[in-house]
Scaffold this active site. Sequence first.
Site, PDB file in Angstrom:
ATOM      1  N   ASP A   1      -3.003   2.310  -5.933  1.00 45.58           N
ATOM      2  CA  ASP A   1      -1.813   2.295  -5.093  1.00 45.58           C
ATOM      3  C   ASP A   1      -1.765   1.101  -4.152  1.00 45.58           C
ATOM      4  O   ASP A   1      -1.088   1.139  -3.141  1.00 45.58           O
ATOM      5  CB  ASP A   1      -1.743   3.584  -4.268  1.00 45.58           C
ATOM      6  CG  ASP A   1      -2.775   3.604  -3.165  1.00 45.58           C
ATOM      7  OD1 ASP A   1      -3.883   3.101  -3.384  1.00 45.58           O
ATOM      8  OD2 ASP A   1      -2.459   4.102  -2.081  1.00 45.58           O
ATOM      9  N   GLU A   2      -2.458   0.048  -4.484  1.00 47.49           N
ATOM     10  CA  GLU A   2      -2.627  -1.015  -3.516  1.00 47.49           C
ATOM     11  C   GLU A   2      -2.772  -2.360  -4.229  1.00 47.49           C
ATOM     12  O   GLU A   2      -3.494  -2.458  -5.214  1.00 47.49           O
ATOM     13  CB  GLU A   2      -3.930  -0.733  -2.759  1.00 47.49           C
ATOM     14  CG  GLU A   2      -3.922  -1.071  -1.314  1.00 47.49           C
ATOM     15  CD  GLU A   2      -5.282  -0.763  -0.719  1.00 47.49           C
ATOM     16  OE1 GLU A   2      -5.890  -1.667  -0.179  1.00 47.49           O
ATOM     17  OE2 GLU A   2      -5.719   0.404  -0.823  1.00 47.49           O
TER      18      GLU A   2
ATOM     19  N   ASP B   1       0.853  -1.179   0.000  1.00 48.50           N
ATOM     20  CA  ASP B   1       0.000   0.000   0.000  1.00 48.50           C
ATOM     21  C   ASP B   1       0.896   1.238   0.000  1.00 48.50           C
ATOM     22  O   ASP B   1       1.717   1.417   0.896  1.00 48.50           O
ATOM     23  CB  ASP B   1      -0.894  -0.024   1.253  1.00 48.50           C
ATOM     24  CG  ASP B   1      -1.925   1.077   1.234  1.00 48.50           C
ATOM     25  OD1 ASP B   1      -2.122   1.698   0.170  1.00 48.50           O
ATOM     26  OD2 ASP B   1      -2.527   1.327   2.295  1.00 48.50           O
TER      27      ASP B   1
HETATM   28 MG   LIG Z   1      -2.466   3.962   0.100  1.00 48.85          MG
END
Ligand SMILES: [Mg+2]
Length: 411
Positions: A104-105, A9
Amino acid sequence: MKNIIIHVDMDAFYASVEIRDNPALKGRPLIIGSMPNERGVVATCSYEARKYGVHSGMNIKEAYRQCPDGIYMRPNFDKYKRVSAQLHDIWKTYASASEYIALDEAYLDVKERAKDWNGARKIARFIKQRTKEEAGLSCSVGLAYSKTAAKTASEEKKPDGYFEILDAEAFRELLADRDVRSLYTVGPKTAEKLNAYGIHTVLDIRNNRERVEKLFGKKGIWIADLAMGIDDRDVIPYRSEDAKSISRELTFQEDVSDFVFLKEVLFLLSLSVENRAKRVGFQWKGVSIKITYSDMKSVSRSKSPVDCGTAIEIYNEAVRLLEQVPKMTVRLVGVGIYNLSRDEYRQLTFDDLMGDLSKRHEEEMREVLEALGNHYGLDFAGNLDKLQHMETLHKTVEYMRKHIKKSDTRT
Ligand SMILES: [Mg+2]
């Protein structure tokens, strides 16, 4: 050992990208989202802004009250998408399967490559190192035996963190005294309900398993399992052949000839289709409907391209398509979307955040829901998540169908 899973993350992703590209922003409270004089929310903010109490999802005006000296910037999604693609390219080299759940993960199944926990620790280190060296950004990595535990682990030491949870016992121990919300499936409404029964911590869930199951049915079993640290879900890689279409259809217990009612059903189905698409991160370019008449003959109509948008747009298109089919008694109605593409950043897009258009759609949707609710004496708006279950949706529609006759005042 069934699974070895890594959850990566990025830390304050949008803000970090902007700071990387403009060092003058470094150390400043940076808030990415709407401008303070507009309607909208905070998409993300730097850790300096968080010290003022600003957080993602916060109303932008509230953020401005908390942090009037912050730097406010609009998001540049094209840029974030490019960075995201670069990050995914790095991460996926370590995984036999990777599941991107946001720009983003990602979940990475590293069991094959890692062989054991030590191998997995090395991979976690490489991922952090290469993310920093090649993209100039920091991330937090969780290593664990399950998806839930991996996600929990990546949160644990943010920012630039690393944490591991190697078995269910460690997971239980870590979460025992924490608020029920620390289980990712427990949202505010569920938490409120649990709290009303004196269930406040994860340990409380474990100690009240029967009650939780009784309160929430299938979901209750899932929550109680999670509280025990049980989560056998695999990392599901995205495969393009999965991306053909998403559809929902309902067969009525008795045939229907009221097309106003059919439109109402189309609306509920559109909500369900949109929800599914959002959940798995798909955008769409086509909308279709399917009608089966009492004589079992089916017709379908479709339109592409359409703008990928919200449930209300699917619905509006579906209604236009419905107008093109013969008006006879109907047995089954379905709504679908097709020409799907993976949208790895869907969680909060520009429109979701601040688009006036999506605001209008939201209002429009609320109005339709309210009108429907008033007509049938049902609380649709307050039960949207329940309507995602086809079983509940089916029951609801059957209830509506039985009350059609009062419908002469509808438009
Ligand atoms: Mg994040």
